[in-house]
Design an enzyme around this catalytic site. Sequence first.
Site, PDB file in Angstrom:
ATOM      1  N   GLU A 182      31.165  38.398  34.737  1.00 32.32           N
ATOM      2  CA  GLU A 182      31.660  37.424  33.763  1.00 32.32           C
ATOM      3  C   GLU A 182      30.611  36.976  32.751  1.00 32.32           C
ATOM      4  O   GLU A 182      30.246  35.787  32.705  1.00 32.32           O
ATOM      5  CB  GLU A 182      32.239  36.195  34.494  1.00 32.32           C
ATOM      6  CG  GLU A 182      33.408  36.530  35.404  1.00 32.32           C
ATOM      7  CD  GLU A 182      33.998  35.310  36.110  1.00 32.32           C
ATOM      8  OE1 GLU A 182      33.440  34.201  35.972  1.00 32.32           O
ATOM      9  OE2 GLU A 182      35.010  35.459  36.796  1.00 32.32           O
ATOM     10  N   GLU A 205      38.416  40.323  40.554  1.00 35.84           N
ATOM     11  CA  GLU A 205      38.635  38.986  41.114  1.00 35.84           C
ATOM     12  C   GLU A 205      40.006  38.482  40.686  1.00 35.84           C
ATOM     13  O   GLU A 205      40.413  38.667  39.530  1.00 35.84           O
ATOM     14  CB  GLU A 205      37.633  37.935  40.592  1.00 35.84           C
ATOM     15  CG  GLU A 205      36.275  37.999  41.184  1.00 35.84           C
ATOM     16  CD  GLU A 205      35.368  36.876  40.664  1.00 35.84           C
ATOM     17  OE1 GLU A 205      35.871  35.785  40.292  1.00 35.84           O
ATOM     18  OE2 GLU A 205      34.161  37.114  40.618  1.00 35.84           O
ATOM     19  N   TYR A 242      42.120  34.479  36.188  1.00 35.38           N
ATOM     20  CA  TYR A 242      42.605  33.266  36.863  1.00 35.38           C
ATOM     21  C   TYR A 242      43.702  32.570  36.068  1.00 35.38           C
ATOM     22  O   TYR A 242      44.701  32.147  36.640  1.00 35.38           O
ATOM     23  CB  TYR A 242      41.432  32.309  37.127  1.00 35.38           C
ATOM     24  CG  TYR A 242      40.491  32.866  38.185  1.00 35.38           C
ATOM     25  CD1 TYR A 242      40.712  32.613  39.526  1.00 35.38           C
ATOM     26  CD2 TYR A 242      39.435  33.696  37.833  1.00 35.38           C
ATOM     27  CE1 TYR A 242      39.885  33.160  40.506  1.00 35.38           C
ATOM     28  CE2 TYR A 242      38.602  34.253  38.806  1.00 35.38           C
ATOM     29  CZ  TYR A 242      38.845  33.977  40.132  1.00 35.38           C
ATOM     30  OH  TYR A 242      38.044  34.532  41.102  1.00 35.38           O
ATOM     31  N   ARG A 252      33.554  43.821  47.339  1.00 39.85           N
ATOM     32  CA  ARG A 252      32.732  43.493  46.183  1.00 39.85           C
ATOM     33  C   ARG A 252      31.825  42.343  46.573  1.00 39.85           C
ATOM     34  O   ARG A 252      32.295  41.229  46.823  1.00 39.85           O
ATOM     35  CB  ARG A 252      33.630  43.118  44.995  1.00 39.85           C
ATOM     36  CG  ARG A 252      32.804  42.751  43.802  1.00 39.85           C
ATOM     37  CD  ARG A 252      33.572  42.435  42.541  1.00 39.85           C
ATOM     38  NE  ARG A 252      32.580  41.948  41.613  1.00 39.85           N
ATOM     39  CZ  ARG A 252      32.637  40.817  40.939  1.00 39.85           C
ATOM     40  NH1 ARG A 252      33.719  40.049  41.008  1.00 39.85           N
ATOM     41  NH2 ARG A 252      31.635  40.440  40.166  1.00 39.85           N
ATOM     42  N   ASN A 305      38.411  40.078  35.973  1.00 43.10           N
ATOM     43  CA  ASN A 305      38.513  38.856  36.786  1.00 43.10           C
ATOM     44  C   ASN A 305      39.515  37.969  36.055  1.00 43.10           C
ATOM     45  O   ASN A 305      39.284  37.639  34.880  1.00 43.10           O
ATOM     46  CB  ASN A 305      37.187  38.090  36.831  1.00 43.10           C
ATOM     47  CG  ASN A 305      36.102  38.803  37.611  1.00 43.10           C
ATOM     48  OD1 ASN A 305      36.277  39.933  38.050  1.00 43.10           O
ATOM     49  ND2 ASN A 305      34.962  38.132  37.784  1.00 43.10           N
ATOM     50  N   HIS A 317      25.295  38.307  39.611  1.00 43.49           N
ATOM     51  CA  HIS A 317      26.363  37.297  39.700  1.00 43.49           C
ATOM     52  C   HIS A 317      25.675  35.926  39.644  1.00 43.49           C
ATOM     53  O   HIS A 317      25.735  35.140  40.574  1.00 43.49           O
ATOM     54  CB  HIS A 317      27.184  37.493  40.972  1.00 43.49           C
ATOM     55  CG  HIS A 317      28.534  36.819  40.951  1.00 43.49           C
ATOM     56  ND1 HIS A 317      29.708  37.474  41.227  1.00 43.49           N
ATOM     57  CD2 HIS A 317      28.883  35.539  40.680  1.00 43.49           C
ATOM     58  CE1 HIS A 317      30.726  36.632  41.148  1.00 43.49           C
ATOM     59  NE2 HIS A 317      30.254  35.437  40.812  1.00 43.49           N
TER      60      HIS A 317
HETATM   61  O1  IFM Z   1      33.795  31.431  42.225  1.00 46.63           O
HETATM   62  C1  IFM Z   1      33.977  31.984  40.965  1.00 46.63           C
HETATM   63  C2  IFM Z   1      33.249  33.319  40.862  1.00 46.63           C
HETATM   64  O2  IFM Z   1      31.902  33.198  41.158  1.00 46.63           O
HETATM   65  C3  IFM Z   1      33.377  33.853  39.456  1.00 46.63           C
HETATM   66  N1  IFM Z   1      34.757  33.899  39.050  1.00 46.63           N
HETATM   67  C4  IFM Z   1      35.552  32.727  39.237  1.00 46.63           C
HETATM   68  C5  IFM Z   1      35.432  32.225  40.665  1.00 46.63           C
HETATM   69  C6  IFM Z   1      36.290  30.970  40.866  1.00 46.63           C
HETATM   70  O3  IFM Z   1      35.879  29.963  40.012  1.00 46.63           O
END
Ligand code: IFM
Length: 450
Positions: free
Chosen positions: A166, A355, A294, A77, A292, A121
């Site tokens: 995002e 992600e 986290y 990606r 994505n 992006h």
């Molecule tokens: O680096 C970023 C990415 O560009 C978008 N998602 C989160 C990642 C980590 O912060």
Amino acid sequence: MSRVRFPDGFHWGSATASYQIEGAWDADGKGESIWDRFAHTPGRVRNGDTGDVACDSYRRWRDDIALMKGLGHTSYRFSIAWPRIQPAGKGAPNSKGLEHYGRLVDALLAAGIRPLPTLYHWDLPQALEDDGGWPNRDLAGRFADYAEIVTKALGDRVKHWILLNEPAIFTTIGYLAGHHAPGRKSRDDFLRATHTVNLAQGLSFRAVKSVHPNACVGTAFSMSPCEPESDDAADAAAAERWHAFFNDWYLSTALRGRYPDAFVSGPPLDRMDVRDGDMDLVRAELDFIGINLYTRTIVRAQPRDPNLGATPVGSARDGQGPRTDFGWEVWPDSLHEMVLRVTKDYGPRPIEITENGCSYADGPDANGTVRDERRIDFLRGYLGALARAIEAGADVRGYHAWSLLDNFEWAEGMAQRFGLVHVDFASQKRTIKESGRWYARVAAENGFDG
Ligand code: IFM
């Protein structure tokens, strides 16, 4: 110990983004992006870092593909820099930009790696920001024109596309918080930007399909399971509104043609500049949902807030998961929960983990080995949680570690390292981390001992 397995044909990959790795910020006719302008403005990025050089991947992409091939990745990606294709965001394409990505795609295919490009992006052509940026609804049509140009050039070889990365993050941090490019702090600009982005998603989806009806098209949504802070019913309702705004605002529009119930008094359609017919335009029958992920988000009711009536009180509960260098909690269940929530609300529909990753500063030791055990623990936890979600019925087709390389982490500059591969930014030397080797074994065996 039991074996953690993934479905046959599961894609093992990694993710990057143009501004974060390419460098060559003004090469071959590329126009200025909002991130070039922002990073060149003193005080905006930690340590004054910029993406002018980053990982120099615009020139070293052959080495990077060789790395991925050696690690057994089967999907990559990456993102296409709009200002390389249309330097001012409109008009005739810059052939050198298209040729660059054409070469990249050809080399990926030759290496047996699926190209998975993202069209946006975050590196908006600065000229379009000068015309009003995302709050200006004309941008939606511009984005669809750009999507059509790129699909015409690459769509004979690229079969899977990601429209946007995002949307909830780049609108919030870029136009409301002002912490990312273009650095605006205006609630009205922000609200209008969210609607333009939804229009852009719908129009660009149709633009790609008009060129290649069989293309598989999705968006990479930032997602975070929202947990009420307490057992109180008001906190539970607030967490649902937060979910509706941060996880669903760009997905519900595409798949259901309506804004979800995020605002206490209904969506502020006037302030968003929603016009007759728009809710047909925002619809897009996405072929897959990109996630994505986290962190999780803990939410408290905030009766005084007339908008969402909610406030996030953190991304962790005290004393629970360990933290990465960014301070983000390691909480694998959040991936399990989010994937199953999306499956329940929108399934059955293919999902790609576009992600997931963690930042740790580990560098080469005296022998040149990068012993990033904490990243291996992270991957083990999240991949185990993902496998459980698949077992429970989620149709997940691939996982992309963020990131292939240590890179430019936006307002944090080079300070946060997310890569499976360490980059010495002075020499551009790449060193595969121990986590990169562990992940390569998982890809080769399509599983691991958990
Ligand atoms: O680096 C970023 C990415 O560009 C978008 N998602 C989160 C990642 C980590 O912060």
